[in-house]
Write a protein that holds these residues in place. Structure first.
Motif, PDB file in Angstrom:
ATOM      1  N   SER A  96      37.019  50.010  35.318  1.00  0.00           N
ATOM      2  CA  SER A  96      37.923  51.162  35.436  1.00  0.00           C
ATOM      3  C   SER A  96      38.328  51.433  36.877  1.00  0.00           C
ATOM      4  O   SER A  96      39.413  51.958  37.129  1.00  0.00           O
ATOM      5  CB  SER A  96      37.304  52.406  34.791  1.00  0.00           C
ATOM      6  N   THR A  97      37.480  51.053  37.843  1.00  0.00           N
ATOM      7  CA  THR A  97      37.782  51.383  39.242  1.00  0.00           C
ATOM      8  C   THR A  97      39.105  50.783  39.754  1.00  0.00           C
ATOM      9  O   THR A  97      39.867  51.500  40.404  1.00  0.00           O
ATOM     10  CB  THR A  97      36.601  50.968  40.155  1.00  0.00           C
ATOM     11  N   ASP A 138      35.843  37.275  36.349  1.00  0.00           N
ATOM     12  CA  ASP A 138      34.940  37.035  35.213  1.00  0.00           C
ATOM     13  C   ASP A 138      35.630  37.276  33.877  1.00  0.00           C
ATOM     14  O   ASP A 138      36.747  37.796  33.821  1.00  0.00           O
ATOM     15  CB  ASP A 138      33.684  37.923  35.342  1.00  0.00           C
ATOM     16  N   HIS A 158      25.688  44.946  40.512  1.00  0.00           N
ATOM     17  CA  HIS A 158      26.313  43.646  40.226  1.00  0.00           C
ATOM     18  C   HIS A 158      27.740  43.580  40.769  1.00  0.00           C
ATOM     19  O   HIS A 158      28.423  44.590  40.913  1.00  0.00           O
ATOM     20  CB  HIS A 158      26.239  43.271  38.740  1.00  0.00           C
ATOM     21  N   LYS A 198      27.910  55.701  41.327  1.00  0.00           N
ATOM     22  CA  LYS A 198      27.838  54.450  42.086  1.00  0.00           C
ATOM     23  C   LYS A 198      27.071  54.638  43.402  1.00  0.00           C
ATOM     24  O   LYS A 198      26.899  53.691  44.173  1.00  0.00           O
ATOM     25  CB  LYS A 198      29.246  53.919  42.385  1.00  0.00           C
TER      26      LYS A 198
HETATM   27  C1  GLP Z   1      32.125  45.200  34.842  1.00  0.00           C
HETATM   28  C2  GLP Z   1      32.828  44.098  35.651  1.00  0.00           C
HETATM   29  C3  GLP Z   1      32.683  44.292  37.150  1.00  0.00           C
HETATM   30  C4  GLP Z   1      32.944  45.741  37.520  1.00  0.00           C
HETATM   31  C5  GLP Z   1      31.943  46.634  36.843  1.00  0.00           C
HETATM   32  C6  GLP Z   1      32.100  48.119  37.193  1.00  0.00           C
HETATM   33  O1  GLP Z   1      30.844  44.876  34.445  1.00  0.00           O
HETATM   34  N1  GLP Z   1      32.387  42.782  35.305  1.00  0.00           N
HETATM   35  O2  GLP Z   1      33.578  43.412  37.826  1.00  0.00           O
HETATM   36  O3  GLP Z   1      32.883  45.906  38.921  1.00  0.00           O
HETATM   37  O4  GLP Z   1      32.075  46.484  35.442  1.00  0.00           O
HETATM   38  O5  GLP Z   1      33.105  48.680  36.409  1.00  0.00           O
HETATM   39  P1  GLP Z   1      33.695  50.134  36.575  1.00  0.00           P
HETATM   40  O6  GLP Z   1      34.716  50.028  37.653  1.00  0.00           O
HETATM   41  O7  GLP Z   1      34.311  50.431  35.247  1.00  0.00           O
HETATM   42  O8  GLP Z   1      32.585  51.043  36.920  1.00  0.00           O
END
Ligand code: GLP
Length: 269
Positions: free
Chosen positions: A38-39, A67, A138, A202
């Motif tokens: 979502s970011t 990915d 991650h 985060k």
């Molecule tokens: C997923 C993706 C990552 C991403 C992470 C955080 O697992 N594989 O690339 O950084 O989610 O996502 P969000 O931005 O929704 O918190």
């Protein structure tokens, strides 16, 4: 690492988008490393606006996503290929054939990983790589304990990641627990890295990435090894950093240096 702390998520998106716009305006056939989650959505909206208003063209750009879920083909609504088409590619002038997402439906996923690495290398490697960060630190789908020199490969997802991403799947829908992801070593080869993080959930991961030890248990800490990694975060994501004020001070000194250099360059003309 360059740590840029901004007031809110909108400023983070705008700052990140400008890095990509400048890159593509400098080199039209840039190789862009892209991310899902979502970011980056707000950043993609900035890129769409800039493209539609003629501020930048992606007609020559090439992209490689980090990915993909293993077991989903690109037409599946939860696949990252579908996400990228919906959130970015369908709204800008990038050529679909120049966009690459690891094939989640590969018959032989191990070969597919090697082919993905070769395709990136054939295009000269990634110029700017966009990253988000998981709550467990991650990057891509490189979960804690991923090798710091790992390459594109099949990775098993942690329960935490599966739970975090469950919100995108409807009840009872099959949710993959495997992925294909660029490795940490692959990511570190990008010439520039831009990681975005927003929100309080985060803050622990951001602290561990920036101020924790370099350790496979926090895959994002590997960015400490990169020579041009920019960490763009909002106040909430920065809230657990011990040295936040120092990073802001460095940034303001940085800006003074940049204006001085710009002034020098204009005098030389
Ligand atoms: C997923 C993706 C990552 C991403 C992470 C955080 O697992 N594989 O690339 O950084 O989610 O996502 P969000 O931005 O929704 O918190």
């Amino acid at each position: 690492m360059q740590i840029v702390i901004l007031k809110d998520a909108a400023s983070v998106a705008e700052y990140g988008a400008n890095i990509f716009i400048e890159q593509v305006n400098k080199k039209a056939d840039s190789v862009l490393g892209l991310a899902t989650g979502s970011t980056p959505v707000a950043l993609y909206q900035e890129l769409i606006k800039a493209n539609q208003s003629g501020q930048v063209s992606f007609a020559e750009s090439i992209s490689f996503n980090l990915d993909e879920y293993l077991g989903l083909d690109g037409s599946h609504q939860q696949s990252y290929r579908y996400f990228m088409n919906e959130q970015l590619f369908n709204h800008i002038d990038i050529k679909q054939e120049n966009t690459h997402v690891p094939p989640g439906d590969a018959q032989n996923p191990v070969d597919a990983c090697l082919e993905y690495e070769s395709a990136m290398a054939n295009k000269g490697g990634v110029d700017v790589q966009l990253l988000g960060i998981g709550r467990n630190g991650h990057i891509g789908f490189n979960e804690p304990s991923s090798g710091l020199r790992s390459r594109t490969r099949v990775k098993t997802l942690t329960k935490e990641t599966i739970d975090d991403n469950a919100r995108f799947f409807s009840e009872g829908e099959y949710q993959p627990h495997l992925s294909i992801t660029m490795g940490i070593g692959t990511i570190l080869e990008a010439k520039k890295i831009v990681l975005l993080a927003t929100g309080e959930n985060k803050a622990d991961a951001v602290r561990d990435m920036v101020e924790g030890p370099l350790a496979a248990i926090c895959p994002a800490s590997a960015l400490q090894l990169h020579q041009d990694a920019v960490i763009v975060i909002d106040e909430a994501a920065a809230s657990k950093l011990a040295h936040g004020e120092f990073y802001k001070h460095i940034e303001s000194e940085n800006q003074k240096l940049q204006s001085y250099l710009a002034e020098l360059a204009s005098q030389a003309k």
